[in-house]
Design a protein around this motif. Sequence first.
Motif, short mmCIF file in Angstrom:
data_model
loop_
_atom_site.label_atom_id
_atom_site.label_comp_id
_atom_site.label_asym_id
_atom_site.label_seq_id
_atom_site.Cartn_x
_atom_site.Cartn_y
_atom_site.Cartn_z
N ASN A 40 0.96 -1.11 -0.01
CA ASN A 40 0.01 -0.05 -0.05
C ASN A 40 1.02 1.24 -0.05
N ASN A 41 2.11 1.17 -0.44
CA ASN A 41 3.02 2.13 -0.42
C ASN A 41 3.05 3.16 0.63
N CYS A 42 3.30 2.32 1.92
CA CYS A 42 3.55 3.10 3.16
C CYS A 42 5.01 3.53 3.21
N VAL A 43 5.25 4.15 4.05
CA VAL A 43 6.60 4.83 4.12
C VAL A 43 7.15 4.26 5.54
N LEU A 44 8.52 3.82 5.86
CA LEU A 44 8.87 3.41 6.89
C LEU A 44 9.42 4.64 7.74
N LEU A 45 8.90 5.04 8.92
CA LEU A 45 9.29 6.28 9.48
C LEU A 45 10.39 5.95 10.30
N ASP A 46 10.23 4.79 11.07
CA ASP A 46 11.15 4.66 12.37
C ASP A 46 10.92 3.16 12.70
N LYS A 47 11.56 2.77 13.98
CA LYS A 47 11.20 1.56 14.49
C LYS A 47 10.99 1.99 15.96
N THR A 89 9.54 -10.55 25.99
CA THR A 89 10.67 -9.75 26.80
C THR A 89 11.10 -8.76 25.72
N ASN A 90 10.98 -9.01 24.55
CA ASN A 90 11.61 -7.98 23.48
C ASN A 90 10.59 -7.79 22.50
N VAL A 91 10.15 -6.65 22.28
CA VAL A 91 9.15 -6.13 21.36
C VAL A 91 9.64 -5.03 20.60
N ARG A 92 9.71 -5.41 19.07
CA ARG A 92 9.97 -4.61 18.00
C ARG A 92 8.97 -4.31 17.09
N MET A 93 8.80 -2.96 16.75
CA MET A 93 7.81 -2.70 15.85
C MET A 93 8.37 -1.72 14.82
N PHE A 94 7.76 -2.00 13.46
CA PHE A 94 8.03 -0.91 12.41
C PHE A 94 6.92 0.28 12.84
N VAL A 95 7.27 1.54 12.28
CA VAL A 95 6.41 2.63 12.57
C VAL A 95 6.24 3.14 10.95
N TRP A 96 4.80 3.32 10.43
CA TRP A 96 4.56 3.33 9.13
C TRP A 96 3.84 4.84 9.14
N SER A 97 3.79 5.33 7.92
CA SER A 97 3.19 6.34 7.38
C SER A 97 2.55 5.94 6.00
#
Length: 121
Positions: A40-47, A89-97
Amino acid sequence: MRKAALSACVLSAIVLAGCGSIPRGADRLNMITEQEAKANNCVLLDKAGSISLILINGSKRNTQAAVRKALTVKGATHVGYTKGVPGTTNVRMFVWSCPNPNLKTSDPKVAAWQKDYLGHE
């Protein structure tokens, strides 16, 4: 003396368990998969992520900490796990726009996580 020791143990257990609550503002984020974001052409902003050695309620507490961090990223509309499932004990997520901020996931497991951790469908 026993009552004081028992009270201290109960209080410690409550503190260690962590009172999980959905972060304020989480209703403006949706949860999607990495594949959906790319399609959907989202842009990765951060993690965003959170690490905790406390296992009691760790997945929920760490996910909520990651979501709070994602909410501080300007333009964030969506989040998604960098791993297939929430970590304990370790959660990692992508942050998208995403161009469509109302984009919903088609993955039933991710939709269930969104309801549990972001508080909405």
